[in-house]
Design an enzyme around this catalytic site. Structure first.
Site, PDB file in Angstrom:
ATOM      1  N   LYS A 279       1.371 -19.248   6.963  1.00  0.00           N
ATOM      2  CA  LYS A 279       0.562 -19.131   8.157  1.00  0.00           C
ATOM      3  C   LYS A 279       0.465 -17.697   8.684  1.00  0.00           C
ATOM      4  O   LYS A 279       1.375 -16.931   8.434  1.00  0.00           O
ATOM      5  CB  LYS A 279       1.090 -20.067   9.235  1.00  0.00           C
TER       6      LYS A 279
ATOM      7  N   ASP B 170       0.507 -21.695  16.958  1.00  0.00           N
ATOM      8  CA  ASP B 170       1.706 -21.069  16.396  1.00  0.00           C
ATOM      9  C   ASP B 170       2.776 -22.113  16.061  1.00  0.00           C
ATOM     10  O   ASP B 170       3.501 -21.972  15.081  1.00  0.00           O
ATOM     11  CB  ASP B 170       2.254 -20.053  17.408  1.00  0.00           C
TER      12      ASP B 170
ATOM     13  N   LYS C  52       7.939 -20.594  24.653  1.00  0.00           N
ATOM     14  CA  LYS C  52       8.747 -19.372  24.602  1.00  0.00           C
ATOM     15  C   LYS C  52       9.416 -19.192  25.964  1.00  0.00           C
ATOM     16  O   LYS C  52       8.889 -19.651  26.981  1.00  0.00           O
ATOM     17  CB  LYS C  52       7.854 -18.156  24.357  1.00  0.00           C
TER      18      LYS C  52
ATOM     19  N   ASP D 227       5.551 -24.084   5.244  1.00  0.00           N
ATOM     20  CA  ASP D 227       5.842 -24.314   6.653  1.00  0.00           C
ATOM     21  C   ASP D 227       7.361 -24.278   6.681  1.00  0.00           C
ATOM     22  O   ASP D 227       8.020 -25.207   6.198  1.00  0.00           O
ATOM     23  CB  ASP D 227       5.336 -25.681   7.121  1.00  0.00           C
ATOM     24  N   HIS D 228       7.925 -23.202   7.210  1.00  0.00           N
ATOM     25  CA  HIS D 228       9.362 -23.008   6.975  1.00  0.00           C
ATOM     26  C   HIS D 228      10.210 -24.099   7.627  1.00  0.00           C
ATOM     27  O   HIS D 228      11.363 -24.292   7.250  1.00  0.00           O
ATOM     28  CB  HIS D 228       9.808 -21.593   7.369  1.00  0.00           C
TER      29      HIS D 228
ATOM     30  N   ARG E  11       0.804  -1.220   0.000  1.00  0.00           N
ATOM     31  CA  ARG E  11       0.000   0.000   0.000  1.00  0.00           C
ATOM     32  C   ARG E  11       0.845   1.283   0.000  1.00  0.00           C
ATOM     33  O   ARG E  11       0.494   2.254  -0.642  1.00  0.00           O
ATOM     34  CB  ARG E  11      -0.921   0.003   1.216  1.00  0.00           C
TER      35      ARG E  11
ATOM     36  N   GLU F 225      12.301 -22.333  22.638  1.00  0.00           N
ATOM     37  CA  GLU F 225      12.824 -21.016  22.257  1.00  0.00           C
ATOM     38  C   GLU F 225      13.141 -20.220  23.514  1.00  0.00           C
ATOM     39  O   GLU F 225      12.412 -20.317  24.504  1.00  0.00           O
ATOM     40  CB  GLU F 225      11.790 -20.257  21.443  1.00  0.00           C
TER      41      GLU F 225
ATOM     42  N   HIS G  66       4.472 -26.624  12.551  1.00  0.00           N
ATOM     43  CA  HIS G  66       5.851 -27.122  12.574  1.00  0.00           C
ATOM     44  C   HIS G  66       5.981 -28.487  13.249  1.00  0.00           C
ATOM     45  O   HIS G  66       6.616 -29.400  12.726  1.00  0.00           O
ATOM     46  CB  HIS G  66       6.769 -26.138  13.288  1.00  0.00           C
TER      47      HIS G  66
ATOM     48  N   LYS H  81      14.165 -26.339   6.489  1.00  0.00           N
ATOM     49  CA  LYS H  81      15.399 -26.425   7.282  1.00  0.00           C
ATOM     50  C   LYS H  81      16.205 -27.645   6.842  1.00  0.00           C
ATOM     51  O   LYS H  81      15.650 -28.730   6.671  1.00  0.00           O
ATOM     52  CB  LYS H  81      15.061 -26.543   8.781  1.00  0.00           C
TER      53      LYS H  81
HETATM   54  C1  BG6 Z   1       7.234 -19.139  13.572  1.00  0.00           C
HETATM   55  C2  BG6 Z   1       6.461 -18.746  14.804  1.00  0.00           C
HETATM   56  O1  BG6 Z   1       6.415 -19.858  12.690  1.00  0.00           O
HETATM   57  O2  BG6 Z   1       8.339 -19.942  13.949  1.00  0.00           O
HETATM   58  C3  BG6 Z   1       7.344 -18.030  15.788  1.00  0.00           C
HETATM   59  O3  BG6 Z   1       5.366 -17.907  14.440  1.00  0.00           O
HETATM   60  C4  BG6 Z   1       8.570 -18.856  16.092  1.00  0.00           C
HETATM   61  O4  BG6 Z   1       6.634 -17.750  16.992  1.00  0.00           O
HETATM   62  C5  BG6 Z   1       9.251 -19.305  14.811  1.00  0.00           C
HETATM   63  O5  BG6 Z   1       9.451 -18.077  16.872  1.00  0.00           O
HETATM   64  C6  BG6 Z   1      10.375 -20.273  15.095  1.00  0.00           C
HETATM   65  O6  BG6 Z   1      11.102 -20.479  13.931  1.00  0.00           O
HETATM   66  P1  BG6 Z   1      12.656 -20.836  13.985  1.00  0.00           P
HETATM   67  O7  BG6 Z   1      13.027 -21.037  12.557  1.00  0.00           O
HETATM   68  O8  BG6 Z   1      13.342 -19.689  14.647  1.00  0.00           O
HETATM   69  O9  BG6 Z   1      12.752 -22.093  14.785  1.00  0.00           O
END
Ligand code: BG6
Length: 502
Positions: free
Chosen positions: A160, A246, A352, A189-190, A61, A228, A251, A194
């Site tokens: 997501k 989340d 977290k 889904d990242h 935007r 984390e 994941h 990895k």
């Molecule tokens: C994301 C979450 O999908 O993955 C975050 O929304 C999280 O809350 C993150 O911190 C963790 O990813 P990575 O690659 O740092 O393990």
């Protein structure tokens, strides 16, 4: 060097250039683009996987000129790419591929014109990355179609939160599927990007050793931990999502699928995704009455992480959200009802502000059926396979050996240790580097299919509903610990313990 020469050279250096592309990034001024997409594309450009024949077109935007967007790309590289990899000449060439179009998809009167940026050449791959809120997916797809930018071979990338429950996920996917067919949709889904997660596939299916013992006859249980040390921060999204949506819904369930699925016949996208889907559909529902026994939710109080005093989750929340019962920690016990896994619990733990950043999968084998070493010092302990996802990526197999030297038979446990940092000199690419270019290659193997996503929600929804209906509070845990004691009790009730590195 021309394309062919480069291709030749890069095959030996394992960098295989992709076809030229036009990547349109909606949400070009957002956080995801800045932190992840631009740095990832930069690394791939620097390694020669694409060149100035490709274009990156930012859309959002905000009104920006091409030059301002190019400057934003430079800033993102300066901030998010390790100094050693910042090369001014390469950065100049890289940002020359960037252009920008201001656009408001919600108002056709403010629709931007991409016709000068997009090329009508079938050899140039066209991809749309929707780095925007899901309620804009529908209008964006409509914009793409009505403006005539849609092609049957174009790709759309979404990520997501793909819904907050089954129903909303059906609606979001429904919007996208009005325009794009399933074979054009890349759901990120990242975790699947990895290196260590892909390595799970290599470990299981490129070695003969593990598969014969990969079942309930030989495996006692599995632990999946994604810990984390960072907090939930001030992301408004987090307090609506919580750790279950989340991290677990996406994941962690994806990790579970890779550990538990049957060997696919090939690495073709659907061969793999069919097997993952079967796992998700075999998950035993955690019905209302079982939620208290099978799950634990927690929320962090203040504490100390890495020597720093940090506030509680409540203290971080804005005033209108104080008192939130949203969980920042989840532990649960999942069961897969099929021949291979009946009776093998899969324990999940994520949160977290835990003691450290550590993600790993622990496969705990059964003990040997009979020990001939009854007289020896140190009873044989069951083998453990530890797949370390991050940091200190690697694979460890804990084995019993004889303690060297005279003095009778003494047994002790030692690891067979494959550390990636010690074995490989190259930097480990970030997940997005692989995923962004897999879209261009047209490979959906590492992306989620719609039915997988829906099966995952189907399993998560009853847990969420039971938690929302419950009147109790999440268990509090101090920041810098491994979560509430209830999570320890969850596994210890079964006579087991969470894996701890010695
Ligand atoms: C994301 C979450 O999908 O993955 C975050 O929304 C999280 O809350 C993150 O911190 C963790 O990813 P990575 O690659 O740092 O393990």
């Amino acid at each position: 060097m021309n394309y062919i020469e480069r291709r030749h050279k890069s095959v030996s250096s394992r960098i295989i250039p992709v076809q030229p592309f036009d990547y349109v990034v909606f949400g070009a001024t957002g956080d995801l683009t800045k932190r992840k997409l631009i740095p990832a594309l930069y690394h791939r450009f620097k390694d020669g996987q694409f060149d100035e024949q490709s274009r990156i077109i930012g859309v959002s935007r905000t009104k920006l000129t091409d030059a301002e967007f190019q400057q934003a790309a430079r800033d993102s590289i300066a901030q998010f790419v390790e100094k050693d990899y910042q090369d001014d000449k390469v950065i100049d060439r890289f940002v020359s591929t960037f252009s920008y179009v201001a656009n408001d998809v919600t108002d056709p009167a403010k629709w931007g014109d991409l016709s000068a940026n997009l090329r009508d050449d079938p050899k140039i791959v066209r991809a749309f990355y929707l780095a925007i809120a899901p309620d804009l997916f529908g209008p964006t797809c409509e914009y793409i179609q009505k403006q005539g930018y849609y092609r049957r071979d174009a790709r759309v990338v979404i990520e997501k939160p793909l819904g907050h429950d089954l129903q909303s996920s059906i609606e979001i996917n429904g919007e996208v599927s009005k325009i794009f067919a399933e074979d054009q949709v890349y759901r990120i889904d990242h975790y699947l990007g990895k290196e260590t997660v892909q390595n799970l596939l290599a470990l299981r299916f490129a070695n003969i050793l593990f598969e014969p013992v990969w079942n309930s006859a030989h495996i006692d249980h599995v632990q999946i931990t994604v810990a984390e040390s960072v907090g939930a921060g001030t992301r408004g999204y987090y307090d609506e999502s919580g750790a279950l949506r989340d991290m677990v819904q996406n994941h962690m369930l994806q990790l579970l699928c890779l550990v538990a699925m049957e060997p696919p016949a090939s690495d073709a996208a659907n061969a793999l995704r069919d097997e993952k889907l079967k796992v998700l559909r075999s998950l035993k529902p955690i019905a209302n009455g079982d939620v208290g026994k099978m799950t634990v939710r927690g929320q962090y109080r203040n504490g100390s992480v890495d020597g720093q005093v940090v506030p509680s989750y409540q203290d971080e929340l804005p005033d209108d959200r104080k008192g939130s019962r949203m969980e920042t920690f989840v532990a649960l016990k999942a069961e897969i009802e099929n021949w291979r896994w009946a009776g093998v619990p899969f324990y999940f733990r994520t949160g977290k502000r835990l003691a450290s950043r550590a993600s790993e999968i622990v496969i705990q084998f059964r003990n040997i059926p009979h020990s001939m070493f009854d007289h020896a010092e140190g009873a044989p302990r069951p083998n453990r396979l530890i797949i370390r996802i991050q940091p200190d990526e690697g694979v460890k197999l804990l084995m019993m050996i004889k303690d060297p030297g005279p003095g009778g038979m003494r047994l002790r446990e030692e690891p067979l240790n494959l550390s990636f940092a010690a074995t490989f000199q190259e930097r480990t690419p970030e997940a997005y580097e692989r995923l962004l270019l897999d879209v261009i290659r047209g490979s959906q193997t590492l992306f989620m299919r719609r039915d997988e996503l829906e099966a995952a929600w189907m399993w998560i929804d009853p847990i969420r509903r039971a938690w929302d209906a419950a009147t109790d509070q999440p268990h509090l845990y101090h920041a810098g610990t491994w979560g509430p004691s209830a999570a320890v009790a969850l596994i210890e009730r079964d006579g087991r313990t969470w894996h701890e590195e010695n």
